[in-house]
Scaffold this motif. Structure first.
Motif: not given
Lengths: 347, 264
Positions: A28-46
């Motif tokens: 979570i820490h690493q993801l928050q560091k990156s600017e890009e919001d990947k949430l929908p892509i993560m959800a669809v991939s899951a």
């Protein structure tokens, strides 16, 4: 290979929860560091990985079928941190809605499947191969296949081995550790190979059509590994070698061990699972040996059934190699600092 | 019916059950989650020979299933995924552990047999308890409970969104599988020549769809935070503290001995 609640003790289950939560925090820490919001892509991939598990792939010539290796597939598409979180989501849904795994065993399942797939498989196998640090002479297409297949095999091997360790540590099964591992590892070698091939086929298709969707694809970079990356790889190698290979080392005990523990004529029974007071140990020699071992041992309470010699080596192997790794890390940090200072002075 | 179709039906069934109207459906999801986790921990902590202690824990699912109007048998069918591993790991117990612990009418019961049965029973009980939770709690309520337990927002949002797209994705896989099998009637699974393209095509479509969803969310004011609708639930002190006390009593074994003492 999902762990069940009934096969775990609360201690092991909680420990695995803590370990997995630590990795989730890091992700979570690493993801928050990156600017890009990947949430929908993560959800669809899951959701895709979950649905992908429902597809049976026929294995030619066997009549049986295989599935995809979710951890590696997601890592290749989303990167390790986002993939790890997506895998947690997949595993939670599997356990809640399909009773595949258990709510308390979730920590262990996250560790066994998501951590090994997304971190060990990715950083140790996938990325080095895709970045051309190894097999650089091969074409990118072949490297992708190799990276995914080898990554899947390693992931499944470590996952299966963890299932064996977690079950044995929980003290549920009477299955001797060696036999259990001996059954699990070869089965999962085959499963890992098949899952790797299926996953590689899918990623190869994506590579042919939309190359940019796959991580670490493109001209090989000559950038050196950062200190942090080298350290994380070293730590992982330490754990794997410490845990796995010391077991093999102990498969052939030395002369003294053989004389003390391996001699059935002396009345020593290998089965330590039952009450030690009135079962198994009947000779004074074995009694004394047990006392000496107890007083000398670093981790005396790790009572592994049937095969405590082998497992004891493994746990102490991990502890020992961790200490060595820690000293090595401190040394390299100190050395780097000294070198930097020297360079600064020279400038 | 293919596997994906069955899974879609299973999820829909649970969704409908969670929409029920019993006492359990209306109490706070957090208390249900905590009681469930406590139940699992207590059952798991029972020693491998403690059959009678484990058996007492059956009171919780039996009474709660009756209140929530759920079928224990329907829930038991879900054992199919996890039962093979439990059996595989414990099947040799009777052979390795032959210490006789109990004689029932001249028939000796060894430690291995008792530990085997106890583990299977534990597996059934924890499955019932987990099913009870999902069959009486709606997904958004469960996510609200997770948030109250301070599970990071990104993880809860991800879980909720995955659940949202799961049905959609599985329906698509189900349609694709159906179409594939209609064209390849004698095949059990996907042929090696279509290994990559089958899920690969869906993957490409899904990635495009995810980007579109993301754009749509952005246009509706999404700023990296997925808000959950929080609902107020009446407190369930009796359920919460009552069961926690009961679990402690079950686990200590006092209750079993006391009940046994009445009859012996």
């Amino acid at each position: 290979m999902h762990m069940a609640d009934a096969l775990l003790s609360p201690t092991v289950a909680t420990t695995m929860y803590v370990a997995s939560a630590g990795i989730a925090g890091l992700s979570i820490h690493q993801l928050q560091k990156s600017e890009e919001d990947k949430l929908p892509i993560m959800a669809v991939s899951a959701a895709l990985v979950f649905a992908g598990q429902m597809i049976n792939y026929t294995i030619p010539g066997t009549g049986s079928s295989g599935h995809i290796c979710g951890g590696i597939l997601l890592s290749a598409l989303l990167g390790p941190y986002a993939a790890f979180l997506s895998m947690i989501s997949v595993l939670l849904i599997q356990c809640l809605f399909f009773a595949d795994g258990g709510l308390m065993a979730l920590g262990a399942n996250i560790w066994n499947m998501a951590f090994y797939g997304c971190f060990v498989g990715y950083f140790l196998i996938y990325r080095p191969i895709m970045k051309g640090r190894v097999f650089s002479s091969l074409s990118e297409r072949i490297r992708l296949i190799l990276a995914v297949v080898l990554g899947s095999i390693l992931t499944l091997q470590l996952g299966a081995f963890s299932v064996v360790i977690e079950t044995t540590l929980s003290g549920i099964t009477e299955l001797p550790f060696g036999l259990f591992a001996g059954l699990m590892q070869p089965i999962h070698l085959a499963i890992g190979l098949v899952e790797g091939l299926i996953t590689a086929a899918i990623l190869l298709f994506v590579y042919e059509t939309r190359k940019e969707l796959i991580m670490d694809v493109g001209p090989s970079t000559t950038a050196k590994l950062s200190l942090k990356q080298i350290l994380s790889v070293l730590v992982i190698i330490t754990f794997v070698t410490g845990g796995l290979f010391s077991l093999y080392a102990s498969a052939k005990p030395d002369g003294l061990e053989w004389a003390l523990f391996g001699n059935k004529d002396e009345g020593y029974s290998e089965n330590m699972a039952l009450d030690e007071e009135n079962y198994g140990i009947s000779s004074s020699l074995a009694d004394n040996a047990a006392k000496v071992q107890e007083s000398m041992s670093f981790l005396p309470d790790y009572a592994f059934k049937d095969n405590d010699a082998a497992l004891g080596t493994s746990v102490s192997g991990i502890v020992g190699s961790s200490i060595v790794a820690l000293v090595a890390i401190l040394f390299s940090l100190g050395f780097g600092f000294y070198k930097k200072k020297g360079a600064h002075k020279a400038a | 019916m293919n596997k994906a179709e069955k899974a879609v039906i299973e999820i829909k069934q649970i969704d409908e059950l969670a929409d029920g109207n019993s006492y359990l459906h209306h109490i706070s999801p957090l208390s249900k989650l905590v009681v469930t986790l406590a139940y699992l921990l207590f059952v798991m902590s029972c020693p491998k020979y403690a059959f009678s202690t484990v058996l007492l824990f059956i009171l919780y699912p039996i009474s709660m299933y009756a209140i929530a109007d759920l079928s224990l048998w329907q829930a038991l069918k879900r054992m199919r995924f996890i039962l093979p591993l439990i059996i595989f790991v414990n099947i040799l117990n009777p052979f390795f552990d032959q210490q006789i612990l109990l004689q029932i009418g001249g028939f000796p019961l060894t430690g291995g047999i008792i530990s085997f049965i106890t583990t299977i029973l534990k597996g059934i009980l924890v499955l019932w308890a987990s099913y009870l939770l999902v069959a009486t709690t709606k997904m958004d309520a469960l996510c609200q409970a997770l948030r109250q337990l301070h599970i990071p927002k990104i993880l809860v949002s991800l879980f909720l969104l995955t659940y949202r797209y799961l049905g959609l994705m599985m329906e698509e896989v189900s349609r694709m599988s159906e179409a594939y099998y209609l064209r390849a009637p004698d095949q059990k699974g996907i042929h090696i020549s279509a290994w990559g393209s089958f899920l690969g095509q869906l993957l490409l479509r899904s990635m495009d769809r995810a980007t579109e969803i993301f754009h749509a969310m952005k246009l509706r004011g999404y700023i990296g935070e997925y808000r959950l609708m929080e609902k107020e639930y009446p407190p369930a002190y009796l359920y919460f503290f009552g069961w926690l006390c009961m679990f402690v009593l079950f686990r200590l074994g006092i209750l079993a001995e006391w009940i046994g003492g009445i009859f012996l």
